[in-house]
Design a protein around this motif. Structure first.
Motif, PDB file in Angstrom:
ATOM      1  N   SER A 193      49.268 -20.033  23.263  1.00  0.00           N
ATOM      2  CA  SER A 193      49.804 -18.971  24.105  1.00  0.00           C
ATOM      3  C   SER A 193      50.172 -17.759  23.262  1.00  0.00           C
ATOM      4  O   SER A 193      50.588 -17.879  22.098  1.00  0.00           O
ATOM      5  N   SER A 194      49.990 -16.601  23.867  1.00  0.00           N
ATOM      6  CA  SER A 194      50.411 -15.344  23.264  1.00  0.00           C
ATOM      7  C   SER A 194      50.635 -14.359  24.403  1.00  0.00           C
ATOM      8  O   SER A 194      49.679 -13.952  25.074  1.00  0.00           O
ATOM      9  N   GLY A 195      51.893 -14.016  24.639  1.00  0.00           N
ATOM     10  CA  GLY A 195      52.192 -13.169  25.783  1.00  0.00           C
ATOM     11  C   GLY A 195      51.779 -13.859  27.075  1.00  0.00           C
ATOM     12  O   GLY A 195      52.163 -14.997  27.347  1.00  0.00           O
ATOM     13  N   GLU A 196      50.955 -13.187  27.869  1.00  0.00           N
ATOM     14  CA  GLU A 196      50.472 -13.748  29.136  1.00  0.00           C
ATOM     15  C   GLU A 196      49.184 -14.532  28.972  1.00  0.00           C
ATOM     16  O   GLU A 196      48.678 -15.100  29.940  1.00  0.00           O
ATOM     17  N   THR A 197      48.630 -14.560  27.765  1.00  0.00           N
ATOM     18  CA  THR A 197      47.359 -15.247  27.526  1.00  0.00           C
ATOM     19  C   THR A 197      47.611 -16.696  27.162  1.00  0.00           C
ATOM     20  O   THR A 197      48.469 -17.000  26.330  1.00  0.00           O
ATOM     21  N   GLU A 198      46.833 -17.605  27.777  1.00  0.00           N
ATOM     22  CA  GLU A 198      46.989 -19.029  27.528  1.00  0.00           C
ATOM     23  C   GLU A 198      45.614 -19.652  27.336  1.00  0.00           C
ATOM     24  O   GLU A 198      44.655 -19.317  28.042  1.00  0.00           O
TER      25      GLU A 198
END
Length: 271
Positions: A193-198
């Motif tokens: 995950s990174s911010g809203e990215t999964e």
């Protein structure tokens, strides 16, 4: 020497043949034969009552949109070194195809153990099916993290990421065995995950500071996802396999009319 379904009494010979062909140890073999082996899903040829050639089938599904085709992933196809050159593998593959077609299977899938085997399988009715990209990366500092997850969680996340494209769905028991394979090395299945990215990744440790990422599913820049996956196992460098058009990977033999599929993806190969 006619092909047949296996029997529980074949297990010691199958374990010896597996170790000879693939070099795997008891821990991995214990996992396979306790979690995935079913006599009716293994195909053998015996000499003097001893299995000399083998193949296992694991149920999977070829998915595209709302449609799905029942498939069998042929795994650990091997012939004893002393019994090679007798056509055992060809006969075993034909037998498996006949049995699985009778069970309603629409496709046979496999991943050749080495590039030179692709022509062998083509001569037996198989065609290139999916492709992958491979790249190497030195892990960079990235904002985000990785969380180790179990097979059902990985399956849910994987299905969500791959929805909307043609892909091969791998059921939780096979994913659990894939997890066991990479866990032996110190790796595992991870949610990235990174911010809203999964995304997700299947990662093995390959020596000090090195990782092999057998599957990277990351909607953002793939270098970012690969760095997060490598850092999850303490690696500074990683060899990565991810969806793409770079090189042939899996092969298929359709047992029914072949559907038109655009860039199908098979990533979990139990390697």
């Amino acid at each position: 020497m006619n092909p047949s379904l296996s029997a529980p009494g074949d297990v010691p010979a199958l374990r010896r043949l597996w170790a000879q062909a693939f070099g795997d140890g008891d821990e991995l073999l214990d996992g396979f034969f306790s979690r995935l082996y079913r006599p009716e899903d293994a195909f053998v040829i015996r000499e003097d009552g001893v299995a000399r050639a083998m193949a296992f089938q694991l149920p999977m599904t070829v998915c595209a949109g709302a449609r799905g085709w029942r498939a069998a992933y042929l795994y650990a196809v091997a012939t004893d070194r002393a019994a090679r050159g007798k056509g055992y593998c060809t006969r075993l593959l034909d037998f498996a195809g006949t049995v699985l077609a009778e069970r309603g299977c629409k496709a046979l899938l496999l991943v050749p153990g080495e590039p030179g085997l692709r022509d062998f399988y083509r001569a037996r009715g198989y065609a290139d099916f999916s492709t992958v990209d491979r790249f190497e990366i030195w892990a960079a500092p990235e904002t985000g993290g990785a969380e180790r997850i179990d097979a059902p969680e990985y399956l849910e996340l994987r299905e969500r990421i791959l929805a909307g494209r043609a892909y091969v769905s791998c059921p939780a028991p096979a994913l659990a065995f894939q997890a066991r394979i990479v866990e032996v090395s110190g790796g595992g299945l991870y949610r990235l995950s990174s911010g809203e990215t999964e995304g997700c990744a299947c990662v093995a440790v390959e020596g000090a500071g090195k990782a092999v990422i057998y599957e990277l599913l990351w909607p953002g820049a793939r270098e970012q996802g690969a760095s997060l996956a490598a850092k999850a196992v303490g690696a500074k460098w990683a060899a990565v396999r991810t969806p793409g058009e770079g090189e042939p990977f899996s092969m298929v033999r359709w047992l029914a009319d072949a559907p038109a599929l655009e860039s199908p993806y098979l990533g979990i190969a139990l390697d």
